[in-house]
Write a protein that holds these residues in place. Structure first.
Motif, PDB file in Angstrom:
ATOM      1  N   GLN A  66      -6.589  26.612  -1.092  1.00 58.24           N
ATOM      2  CA  GLN A  66      -7.471  26.169  -2.285  1.00 58.24           C
ATOM      3  C   GLN A  66      -7.496  24.895  -2.754  1.00 58.24           C
ATOM      4  O   GLN A  66      -8.307  24.210  -3.265  1.00 58.24           O
ATOM      5  CB  GLN A  66      -6.949  27.235  -3.568  1.00 58.24           C
ATOM      6  N   ILE A  67      -6.312  24.114  -2.437  1.00 51.33           N
ATOM      7  CA  ILE A  67      -6.025  22.917  -2.533  1.00 51.33           C
ATOM      8  C   ILE A  67      -5.321  22.190  -1.472  1.00 51.33           C
ATOM      9  O   ILE A  67      -4.855  22.895  -0.376  1.00 51.33           O
ATOM     10  CB  ILE A  67      -5.347  22.422  -3.854  1.00 51.33           C
ATOM     11  N   TYR A  68      -5.613  21.059  -1.217  1.00 47.55           N
ATOM     12  CA  TYR A  68      -4.849  20.296   0.100  1.00 47.55           C
ATOM     13  C   TYR A  68      -3.750  19.242  -0.317  1.00 47.55           C
ATOM     14  O   TYR A  68      -4.007  18.471  -1.504  1.00 47.55           O
ATOM     15  CB  TYR A  68      -5.936  19.623   0.895  1.00 47.55           C
ATOM     16  N   ALA A  69      -2.906  18.957   0.630  1.00 53.83           N
ATOM     17  CA  ALA A  69      -1.799  18.174   0.039  1.00 53.83           C
ATOM     18  C   ALA A  69      -2.259  16.718   0.025  1.00 53.83           C
ATOM     19  O   ALA A  69      -3.009  16.307   1.032  1.00 53.83           O
ATOM     20  CB  ALA A  69      -0.462  18.427   1.140  1.00 53.83           C
ATOM     21  N   ASP A  70      -1.630  15.864  -0.724  1.00 51.15           N
ATOM     22  CA  ASP A  70      -1.902  14.418  -0.753  1.00 51.15           C
ATOM     23  C   ASP A  70      -1.327  13.908   0.696  1.00 51.15           C
ATOM     24  O   ASP A  70      -1.806  13.053   1.462  1.00 51.15           O
ATOM     25  CB  ASP A  70      -1.380  13.671  -1.708  1.00 51.15           C
ATOM     26  N   ARG A  71       0.007  14.373   0.945  1.00 50.55           N
ATOM     27  CA  ARG A  71       0.457  13.824   2.365  1.00 50.55           C
ATOM     28  C   ARG A  71       1.320  15.054   2.710  1.00 50.55           C
ATOM     29  O   ARG A  71       1.849  15.938   1.831  1.00 50.55           O
ATOM     30  CB  ARG A  71       1.492  12.693   1.887  1.00 50.55           C
ATOM     31  N   ALA A 104      -5.767  40.017 -11.691  1.00 53.66           N
ATOM     32  CA  ALA A 104      -6.943  39.542 -11.316  1.00 53.66           C
ATOM     33  C   ALA A 104      -7.662  40.649 -10.749  1.00 53.66           C
ATOM     34  O   ALA A 104      -8.380  40.300  -9.823  1.00 53.66           O
ATOM     35  CB  ALA A 104      -6.624  38.433 -10.377  1.00 53.66           C
ATOM     36  N   LEU A 105      -7.855  41.725 -11.220  1.00 55.79           N
ATOM     37  CA  LEU A 105      -8.476  42.861 -10.905  1.00 55.79           C
ATOM     38  C   LEU A 105      -9.940  42.564 -11.567  1.00 55.79           C
ATOM     39  O   LEU A 105     -10.328  41.755 -12.334  1.00 55.79           O
ATOM     40  CB  LEU A 105      -8.159  44.329 -11.534  1.00 55.79           C
ATOM     41  N   LEU A 106     -10.987  42.962 -10.675  1.00 58.29           N
ATOM     42  CA  LEU A 106     -12.337  42.713 -11.147  1.00 58.29           C
ATOM     43  C   LEU A 106     -12.866  43.611 -12.505  1.00 58.29           C
ATOM     44  O   LEU A 106     -12.819  44.872 -12.276  1.00 58.29           O
ATOM     45  CB  LEU A 106     -13.299  43.090  -9.971  1.00 58.29           C
TER      46      LEU A 106
ATOM     47  N   MET B 119     -14.253  35.308 -15.678  1.00 58.31           N
ATOM     48  CA  MET B 119     -13.629  35.711 -14.439  1.00 58.31           C
ATOM     49  C   MET B 119     -12.819  34.506 -13.916  1.00 58.31           C
ATOM     50  O   MET B 119     -12.005  34.699 -13.267  1.00 58.31           O
ATOM     51  CB  MET B 119     -14.864  36.166 -13.627  1.00 58.31           C
ATOM     52  N   ARG B 120     -13.490  33.276 -14.057  1.00 61.87           N
ATOM     53  CA  ARG B 120     -12.586  32.092 -13.894  1.00 61.87           C
ATOM     54  C   ARG B 120     -11.169  32.163 -14.549  1.00 61.87           C
ATOM     55  O   ARG B 120     -10.238  31.985 -13.869  1.00 61.87           O
ATOM     56  CB  ARG B 120     -13.378  31.135 -14.185  1.00 61.87           C
ATOM     57  N   ALA B 121     -11.036  32.377 -15.767  1.00 59.53           N
ATOM     58  CA  ALA B 121      -9.871  32.405 -16.563  1.00 59.53           C
ATOM     59  C   ALA B 121      -8.899  33.397 -16.136  1.00 59.53           C
ATOM     60  O   ALA B 121      -7.638  33.237 -16.357  1.00 59.53           O
ATOM     61  CB  ALA B 121     -10.096  32.322 -17.948  1.00 59.53           C
ATOM     62  N   THR B 122      -9.347  34.600 -15.622  1.00 59.24           N
ATOM     63  CA  THR B 122      -8.494  35.661 -15.301  1.00 59.24           C
ATOM     64  C   THR B 122      -8.370  35.681 -13.932  1.00 59.24           C
ATOM     65  O   THR B 122      -8.023  36.655 -13.291  1.00 59.24           O
ATOM     66  CB  THR B 122      -9.200  37.041 -15.796  1.00 59.24           C
ATOM     67  N   ASP B 123      -8.559  34.585 -13.125  1.00 56.97           N
ATOM     68  CA  ASP B 123      -8.269  34.626 -11.558  1.00 56.97           C
ATOM     69  C   ASP B 123      -9.361  35.480 -10.940  1.00 56.97           C
ATOM     70  O   ASP B 123      -8.951  35.614  -9.567  1.00 56.97           O
ATOM     71  CB  ASP B 123      -6.918  34.825 -11.407  1.00 56.97           C
ATOM     72  N   GLN B 124     -10.184  36.169 -11.268  1.00 57.52           N
ATOM     73  CA  GLN B 124     -11.021  37.112 -10.443  1.00 57.52           C
ATOM     74  C   GLN B 124     -11.551  36.299  -9.490  1.00 57.52           C
ATOM     75  O   GLN B 124     -11.933  36.755  -8.432  1.00 57.52           O
ATOM     76  CB  GLN B 124     -11.896  37.654 -11.342  1.00 57.52           C
ATOM     77  N   LEU B 125     -12.333  35.037  -9.632  1.00 57.72           N
ATOM     78  CA  LEU B 125     -12.930  34.094  -9.037  1.00 57.72           C
ATOM     79  C   LEU B 125     -11.823  33.732  -7.890  1.00 57.72           C
ATOM     80  O   LEU B 125     -12.329  33.756  -6.498  1.00 57.72           O
ATOM     81  CB  LEU B 125     -13.639  32.983  -9.424  1.00 57.72           C
ATOM     82  N   THR B 126     -10.596  33.318  -8.143  1.00 56.32           N
ATOM     83  CA  THR B 126      -9.588  32.775  -7.151  1.00 56.32           C
ATOM     84  C   THR B 126      -9.549  33.901  -6.284  1.00 56.32           C
ATOM     85  O   THR B 126      -8.992  34.079  -4.927  1.00 56.32           O
ATOM     86  CB  THR B 126      -8.510  32.412  -7.790  1.00 56.32           C
ATOM     87  N   ALA B 127      -9.187  35.176  -6.864  1.00 58.66           N
ATOM     88  CA  ALA B 127      -8.982  36.470  -6.185  1.00 58.66           C
ATOM     89  C   ALA B 127     -10.050  36.770  -5.104  1.00 58.66           C
ATOM     90  O   ALA B 127      -9.573  37.002  -3.838  1.00 58.66           O
ATOM     91  CB  ALA B 127      -8.530  37.626  -6.959  1.00 58.66           C
ATOM     92  N   MET B 136     -19.683  32.559  -4.721  1.00 59.32           N
ATOM     93  CA  MET B 136     -20.747  31.713  -4.773  1.00 59.32           C
ATOM     94  C   MET B 136     -21.806  33.256  -4.590  1.00 59.32           C
ATOM     95  O   MET B 136     -22.927  33.298  -5.145  1.00 59.32           O
ATOM     96  CB  MET B 136     -20.970  30.757  -3.938  1.00 59.32           C
ATOM     97  N   ARG B 137     -21.634  33.763  -3.454  1.00 58.66           N
ATOM     98  CA  ARG B 137     -22.425  34.642  -2.947  1.00 58.66           C
ATOM     99  C   ARG B 137     -22.242  35.981  -3.697  1.00 58.66           C
ATOM    100  O   ARG B 137     -23.332  36.660  -3.971  1.00 58.66           O
ATOM    101  CB  ARG B 137     -21.884  34.903  -1.534  1.00 58.66           C
TER     102      ARG B 137
END
Lengths: 280, 253
Positions: A66-71, A104-106, B119-127, B136-137
């Motif tokens: 999700q992110i990349y290391a600087d080095r 992080a459930l939908l 959804m962003r704040a509760t990590d749903q998008l990250t999940a 996005m899709r």
């Protein structure tokens, strides 16, 4: 391990599923990691511990691309994360499952649909098969009966177990747990702890557990890293860490406010600030 | 130029760039999202059907005011027979698209922004990202398409109800002749007038949905951040609606 065939003797790194080498990473100029080295070996439970704010979650974000290391280098399943295109990154993510701190459930889907979500998105399996697969995983976490509940109706521990069922529904090779014990009552905590161990023993899933619950994690981890101020300050089995004579390790393992890790945020002299006067 | 205002201009340009890039990604994600009509229909329901009551009520009262004000104005010139035409032109070209868009921003736009922001704040998008599902899709594109489709439909309903309201006051209460009201309208309204309203509502649908989805997607993942993003959606949507309304009106003249 059989050492009789020296030619097939693997180098120590070859069974590393995750290999983080000399990683430097800063957010808004504030260094989070300065030369971090972490290796996660296949089939083991590796714990990453450290005080709050040491970038444990940042490490997970580096590993999942999700992110990349600087080095420095972050490689997963033998491939450098920074070199992967989007398609390869997604293919790599399919081989791992991740359990988020809050589940992080939908929120707009039922428990059943949440667990079915990755299956529906990534495969074209027929409905009866999806149903069986989902119910099997829910049974494994003891929540088959909650299949039709909405996430808002679940307790914190239940939500995390549903998230665990979702994380394992595609049978990943590796599971990443972000603070799996935070805010759980003792029973839920024991259940999650046993589930992590079971996943590892029964399915051979490589596990990375990021946590600051030292004593809980010590009961199941094969190998632990203690991170502080951007680098690994100690690593080894829980027993080795317990016996360490490093002041930082000792402070962290015993939960003392006194030691190299400061409890107080830097501030002016206490007495001076309370009295509000320095000269007259 | 002072240092502060230069920073402000740079920040505004940076934001415009981020929005443009997001729009590009959103359009690219719309193509595969079309393969999941179920998700889009759910969003048309969310943004459209759930806004129906407020749109119909507002349309009715707007039409009634038009009938009243129009009658008052036209009778001074002895031209009350033009009431139907006047009401229809105002509704088709201006009031229908613009008021519907403003109501849409307040009702559906804020709901979109806060939903995606949470959804962003509760990590749903990250999940989703970590599950190798492109948010996005799965999240942004269906909501954008849902809004894009819903707003023109809501506009059409607003206009029809508005015309009924104008007729209710003008004909039933003020005594304008029923036949003249409708026949004058029919003969005076050209296809171009209808097209203007349709084009406006489609443009508003695209821009307002983009603003709402973009603000939600880039909201700070905190309660305060989502609140701020929701406010920005309403402000930006309202200003853009009125600004674009002028531009489009000028283009059609």
């Amino acid at each position: 391990m059989d050492d009789s065939q020296p030619t097939s003797h693997p180098a120590p790194e070859t069974d590393a599923v995750i290999d983080v080498r000399d990683v430097h990473y800063a957010i808004d100029g504030r260094p989070i990691f300065a030369g971090l080295d972490v290796r996660v070996r296949r089939g083991l439970i590796t714990a990453v511990m450290g005080p709050s704010g040491t970038g444990k979650t940042t490490l997970l974000r580096l590993i999942t691309g999700q992110i990349y290391a600087d080095r420095g280098q972050v490689s997963v399943f033998g491939r450098e994360v920074a070199d992967m295109g989007r398609a390869e990154l997604f293919a790599t993510r399919r081989r791992m499952g991740m359990l988020f701190q809050n589940g992080a459930l939908l929120t707009d889907l039922t428990v059943f649909e949440n667990v079915a979500f990755p299956v529906r998105e990534r495969t074209n399996l027929p409905e009866p098969l999806i149903r069986n697969l989902v119910l099997t995983k829910l049974e494994a976490v003891g929540l088959r009966g909650a299949a039709q509940l909405m996430p808002a109706e679940l307790s914190g521990g239940m939500a995390r177990r549903v998230a665990l069922a979702r994380a394992i529904v595609m049978d990943p090779e590796m599971l990443i747990y972000d603070e799996p014990f935070v805010g759980l009552d003792p029973i839920s905590l024991g259940v999650i702890l046993r589930l992590i161990k079971q996943m590892n023993d029964a399915l051979g899933i490589t596990s990375v557990v990021v946590s600051h619950d030292v004593h809980e994690i010590a009961t199941i981890a094969d190998h632990s890293y203690l991170i502080s101020e951007g680098r690994v300050v100690a690593s080894g089995s829980p027993a080795q860490l317990a016996e360490s004579d490093s002041a930082t390790v000792h402070q962290f393992m015993t939960g003392s406010a006194e030691g190299p890790v400061r409890f107080h945020y830097p501030a002016a002299d206490y007495a001076t600030e309370l009295l509000g006067v320095e000269k007259g | 130029m002072s240092n502060g205002s230069r920073q402000g201009v740079l920040e505004a340009l940076r934001k415009a760039g981020v929005t443009a890039l997001f729009f590009g990604r959103l359009l690219a994600a719309c193509v595969p999202a079309l393969a999941r009509p179920r998700l889009i229909i759910a969003q048309i329901y969310n943004a459209g059907a759930r806004s129906l009551i407020i749109i119909m009520l507002s349309g009715l009262f707007t039409g009634m005011v038009l009938g009243l004000q129009g009658y008052d104005l036209l009778q001074r010139f002895g031209a009350t027979s033009a009431l139907g035409t006047a009401a229809a032109l105002s509704l088709l070209k201006e009031l229908g698209p613009v008021l519907t868009a403003l109501l849409f921003a307040g009702r559906a736009g804020t709901a979109l922004t806060s939903e995606i922001g949470l959804m962003r704040a509760t990590d749903q998008l990250t999940a989703m990202e970590v599950m190798a599902v492109d948010p996005m899709r799965h999240v942004a594109a269906p909501r954008f398409l849902g809004g894009l489709i819903a707003l023109p439909l809501l506009t059409a309903i607003f206009i029809v109800i508005g015309l009924y309201g104008a007729q209710l006051v003008g004909v039933q209460m003020m005594g304008v002749d029923h036949g003249i009201f409708w026949s004058q309208m029919q003969s005076a309204i050209a296809l171009k007038d209808v097209t203007e309203g349709v084009v406006k509502s489609v443009v508003f649908g695209a821009v307002l949905s983009l603003i709402a989805v973009n603000e939600g997607y880039h909201a700070d993942p905190t309660a305060e951040g989502v609140g701020r993003a929701t406010t920005r959606t309403v402000v930006a949507s309202s200003v853009m609606t009125l600004l674009l309304d002028y531009v489009l009106t000028a283009a059609f003249l």
